[in-house]
Design an enzyme around this catalytic site. Structure first.
Site, PDB file in Angstrom:
ATOM      1  N   ALA A   1       0.862  -1.186   0.000  1.00 26.00           N
ATOM      2  CA  ALA A   1       0.000   0.000   0.000  1.00 26.00           C
ATOM      3  C   ALA A   1       0.887   1.221   0.000  1.00 26.00           C
ATOM      4  CB  ALA A   1      -0.924   0.005   1.219  1.00 26.00           C
ATOM      5  N   THR A   2       0.352   2.323  -0.486  1.00 29.41           N
ATOM      6  CA  THR A   2       1.144   3.541  -0.482  1.00 29.41           C
ATOM      7  C   THR A   2       0.280   4.730  -0.099  1.00 29.41           C
ATOM      8  OG1 THR A   2       2.545   4.940  -1.843  1.00 29.41           O
ATOM      9  CG2 THR A   2       0.829   3.777  -2.994  1.00 29.41           C
TER      10      THR A   2
ATOM     11  N   GLY B   1       0.133   9.159   1.129  1.00 30.75           N
ATOM     12  CA  GLY B   1       0.464  10.449   0.543  1.00 30.75           C
ATOM     13  C   GLY B   1       1.948  10.536   0.222  1.00 30.75           C
ATOM     14  N   PHE B   2       2.774  10.253   1.170  1.00 30.24           N
ATOM     15  CA  PHE B   2       4.220  10.241   0.951  1.00 30.24           C
ATOM     16  C   PHE B   2       4.844   8.971   1.498  1.00 30.24           C
ATOM     17  CE2 PHE B   2       3.617  14.924   1.014  1.00 30.24           C
ATOM     18  CZ  PHE B   2       4.019  15.142  -0.280  1.00 30.24           C
TER      19      PHE B   2
ATOM     20  N   LYS C   1       5.438   0.539   8.236  1.00 26.86           N
ATOM     21  CA  LYS C   1       5.041   1.785   7.579  1.00 26.86           C
ATOM     22  C   LYS C   1       6.295   2.638   7.466  1.00 26.86           C
ATOM     23  CE  LYS C   1       0.617   3.285   8.343  1.00 26.86           C
ATOM     24  NZ  LYS C   1      -0.495   3.868   9.112  1.00 26.86           N
TER      25      LYS C   1
ATOM     26  N   ASP D   1     -11.179   9.046  13.632  1.00 27.72           N
ATOM     27  CA  ASP D   1     -11.334   8.647  12.230  1.00 27.72           C
ATOM     28  C   ASP D   1     -11.743   7.182  12.102  1.00 27.72           C
ATOM     29  OD1 ASP D   1     -11.368   9.197   9.531  1.00 27.72           O
ATOM     30  OD2 ASP D   1      -9.224   8.915   9.240  1.00 27.72           O
TER      31      ASP D   1
HETATM   32  N1  LIG Z   1      -1.050  -3.836  10.031  1.00 28.41           N
HETATM   33  C1  LIG Z   1      -1.614  -3.975   8.856  1.00 28.41           C
HETATM   34  N2  LIG Z   1      -1.929  -5.185   8.372  1.00 28.41           N
HETATM   35  C2  LIG Z   1      -2.514  -5.321   7.152  1.00 28.41           C
HETATM   36  N3  LIG Z   1      -2.849  -4.296   6.370  1.00 28.41           N
HETATM   37  C3  LIG Z   1      -2.564  -3.066   6.780  1.00 28.41           C
HETATM   38  C4  LIG Z   1      -1.931  -2.838   8.044  1.00 28.41           C
HETATM   39  N4  LIG Z   1      -1.778  -1.512   8.212  1.00 28.41           N
HETATM   40  C5  LIG Z   1      -2.296  -0.945   7.123  1.00 28.41           C
HETATM   41  N5  LIG Z   1      -2.780  -1.869   6.251  1.00 28.41           N
HETATM   42  C6  LIG Z   1      -3.418  -1.629   4.947  1.00 28.41           C
HETATM   43  O1  LIG Z   1      -3.061  -0.349   4.507  1.00 28.41           O
HETATM   44  C7  LIG Z   1      -4.217   0.498   4.486  1.00 28.41           C
HETATM   45  C8  LIG Z   1      -3.838   1.864   4.977  1.00 28.41           C
HETATM   46  O2  LIG Z   1      -3.393   1.781   6.311  1.00 28.41           O
HETATM   47  P1  LIG Z   1      -3.463   3.030   7.263  1.00 28.41           P
HETATM   48  O3  LIG Z   1      -4.863   3.545   7.267  1.00 28.41           O
HETATM   49  O4  LIG Z   1      -2.874   2.660   8.561  1.00 28.41           O
HETATM   50  O5  LIG Z   1      -2.474   3.994   6.477  1.00 28.41           O
HETATM   51  P2  LIG Z   1      -2.527   5.528   6.162  1.00 28.41           P
HETATM   52  O6  LIG Z   1      -1.272   5.808   5.427  1.00 28.41           O
HETATM   53  O7  LIG Z   1      -2.772   6.281   7.389  1.00 28.41           O
HETATM   54  O8  LIG Z   1      -3.756   5.607   5.174  1.00 28.41           O
HETATM   55  P3  LIG Z   1      -5.114   6.431   5.102  1.00 28.41           P
HETATM   56  O9  LIG Z   1      -4.781   7.862   5.226  1.00 28.41           O
HETATM   57  O10 LIG Z   1      -5.624   6.079   3.753  1.00 28.41           O
HETATM   58  O11 LIG Z   1      -6.030   5.945   6.163  1.00 28.41           O
HETATM   59  C9  LIG Z   1      -5.257  -0.197   5.371  1.00 28.41           C
HETATM   60  O12 LIG Z   1      -6.589   0.132   5.002  1.00 28.41           O
HETATM   61  C10 LIG Z   1      -4.931  -1.649   5.109  1.00 28.41           C
HETATM   62  O13 LIG Z   1      -5.553  -2.073   3.921  1.00 28.41           O
END
Ligand SMILES: Nc1ncnc2c1ncn2[C@@H]1O[C@H](COP(=O)(O)OP(=O)(O)OP(=O)(O)O)[C@@H](O)[C@H]1O
Length: 559
Positions: free
Chosen positions: A38-39, A41-42, A60, A166
């Site tokens: 997954a990716t 914003g930065f 992350k 959130d």
């Molecule tokens: N511990 C984890 N195990 C499995 N998948 C994960 C995990 N953490 C994140 N993900 C996947 O990555 C996605 C984004 O994670 P998260 O919401 O923590 O990141 P973010 O960068 O804050 O994204 P956003 O702003 O879109 O919410 C989650 O919806 C999930 O699909």
């Protein structure tokens, strides 16, 4: 007038860390970066393993100057260390809690770029994924089972003086594939320590959160609250069960969403019955109670979680068919939870729901276009101070554990007597809560600190975030540049769950950037000070805004 030039490539993600890259943690453990799935914003989200072990975890990674991961790391270090959660479970005599724990965090340097990383357990799938696979809805029973987990998670956060702010399906992950009773609340990028909350709306913060779910407190510009978390959960439950919300089509106009929510709340329980037709009385009664409890709780007060747990248990029992449905949906008081019901709730932990194969209808496609927007992250005094208190420097090649820095993050808790005094204040009527409240509390100390920090940052060129931003109209130097929401093409391949398109979004000069900082404006249109300040960066429209209510582009669900 000459035709507008097409926008240049607009932003770059953090450098892609190659799978196999090793990070020596301060704990003397070595972590191996795995595939990226997954990716944001930065940032990027990878699998990872500890050297010599096979257990997959999630890492992350974001540039060290980026804000959201910093916010998360602060929250994890303050309240989500394993031993803290274990102590809580022991004290409360509970076996499980729907929260992740911190495994490791720190910095590493990759291609001369300083990166921040955080490792947490890996979960099987997101609730949003399950909802989508289920045609955009969840059954009332599954929704309530998830709510049960989330209430437990919120109780822990609230007891630790944090509001999540959130809650939504994209931020709920299932420990076991398709098992809703293993729902874990993640993403603490908006989590807010409530100890300094003042019931004072700030327009700059208005509508913070995910627009269609965010609380009325957030809409009016108040910092996240405990009662707000419950209200947000209630909106989510309506969305999961009915597949929609009355204000879904208004999403692009936060003021209208706020207005619609105010009307909805004022018209309870009738408005709820209108959207949740043919649901068991205990289910609508439960959601109604959530709103009721939230509305009757003072802005700074804790929520009566015991009451919520009971109504949720009753709703699970009723939705499971253990109790005959009532003909009316007016039950406000939860039924007494019987031992049998309790056992059934506990049994749900082993329940194996089977997500149905998704059949995409035309109406569902339309719904996709009005999904929740990315949370708009707004600075708080606390964030600012956290940033200032968390040093971001590290020795080259050495990795610093931010838990070491935790000592510097001393919570300025309000005293017990102050809290008691706040509690003893007369409670406003629910309708008062929906209006704008005022307070004369000043934030001059924080303002001074912010000013000092900007002065410092404006001379610190080394803290640039890797962003390339082009002016949308070269003919007008003063015109706002365009910022792309398009993910870097260097992202790992695979099916993307969301399109990632987004076009150009005008960049407005952040209101708080001091004139001295404006002078330090980088040619991209975003000053180095803005880039170096996570909170300022969050204000740049488009930087964090991806479609589908999230900044993360999911490359593929981790298997
Ligand atoms: N511990 C984890 N195990 C499995 N998948 C994960 C995990 N953490 C994140 N993900 C996947 O990555 C996605 C984004 O994670 P998260 O919401 O923590 O990141 P973010 O960068 O804050 O994204 P956003 O702003 O879109 O919410 C989650 O919806 C999930 O699909």
């Amino acid at each position: 007038m000459p035709p507008k030039k097409p926008a240049k490539k607009l932003h770059e993600l953090a450098p892609e860390v190659k799978a196999g890259f090793k990070i020596d943690d301060i704990s003397k453990r070595t972590y191996i970066v795995g595939k990226q799935f997954a990716t944001g914003g930065f940032g990027r989200i990878h699998t990872c393993t500890e050297q010599g072990k096979s257990q997959e975890m999630v890492m992350k990674i974001e540039p060290s100057t980026n804000g959201p991961l910093l916010t998360e790391v602060v929250v994890f270090n303050r309240i989500l260390k394993k031993e803290m959660i274990d102590t809580y479970k022991k004290d409360k005599k509970i076996q499980w809690i729907g929260l992740p724990h911190l495994i490791a965090n720190g910095y590493f340097t990759y291609n001369s770029e300083k990166m921040r990383y955080m490792i947490i357990p890996k979960y099987a799938m997101s609730l949003e994924g399950a909802r989508e696979a289920n045609g955009g809805k969840l059954s009332a029973k599954d929704s309530m089972v998830v709510a049960n987990c989330i209430i437990g998670a919120l109780e822990y956060l609230h007891d630790s003086d944090y509001a999540h702010a959130d809650v939504k399906a994209a931020n709920i992950l299932l420990e076991k594939q398709g098992v809703y009773s293993t729902s874990v609340l993640v993403d603490f990028g908006l989590a807010h320590r409530t100890t300094n909350n003042v019931d004072k709306p700030d327009k700059k913060r208005a509508h913070n959160g995910t627009c269609i779910f965010t609380s009325t407190d957030a809409h009016r510009g108040n910092n996240p609250s405990f009662r707000g978390d419950v209200e947000i959960l209630a909106y989510n439950l309506i969305m999961w069960i009915s597949g929609t919300l009355p204000w879904l089509a208004l999403e692009s106009s936060p003021d209208k969403v706020f207005e619609a929510k105010q009307k909805f709340v004022a018209g309870l329980p009738g408005t709820l019955q209108n959207v949740l037709t043919s649901q068991p009385a205990a289910v609508t009664g439960c959601i109604s109670t959530m709103f009721d409890v939230s509305m009757k709780t003072q802005y700074k007060d804790k929520v009566d979680m015991e009451k919520l747990k009971k109504v949720v248990a009753g709703a699970i029992q009723s939705a499971s068919g253990a109790v005959p449905k009532e003909s009316k949906t007016t039950a406000k008081t939860p039924k007494k939870v019987t031992r049998k019901a309790k056992e059934e709730v506990e049994d749900d932990v082993d329940d194996e729901p089977k997500p149905k194969k998704k059949v995409e209808t035309k109406s569902e496609k339309t719904k996709k276009t009005v999904r929740p927007k990315t949370p708009k992250r707004i600075e708080t005094e606390e964030d600012e101070e956290d940033e200032m208190e968390l040093p971001t420097s590290s020795t080259n090649g050495k990795y610093k554990d931010e838990s070491d820095e935790e000592e510097e993050l001393i919570p300025r808790s309000t005293t017990r007597s102050a809290r008691a005094a706040a509690r003893s204040q007369p409670r406003p009527q629910p309708s008062i809560r929906l209006g704008v409240t005022t307070s004369t509390a000043s934030s001059s100390r924080a303002a001074r600190k912010i000013e000092q920090k900007y002065k410092r940052l404006s001379t610190n060129k080394s803290s640039l975030v890797p962003v390339s931003i082009a002016d949308s109209d070269d003919d007008d130097d003063d015109a706002p540049p365009a910022v792309s929401t398009e993910p870097s093409t260097s992202s790992a391949g695979g099916t993307k769950r969301s399109s990632g398109g987004g076009g150009e979004i005008a960049l407005k000069t952040p209101a708080l950037v001091a004139p001295a900082i404006k002078k330090a404006k980088y040619k991209s249109g975003i000053s180095s000070a803005t880039k170096a300040s996570p909170t300022e960066l969050r204000r740049v429209p488009g930087v964090r805004n991806f479609p589908k209510g999230r900044r993360t582009m999911l490359i593929k669900e981790v298997k």
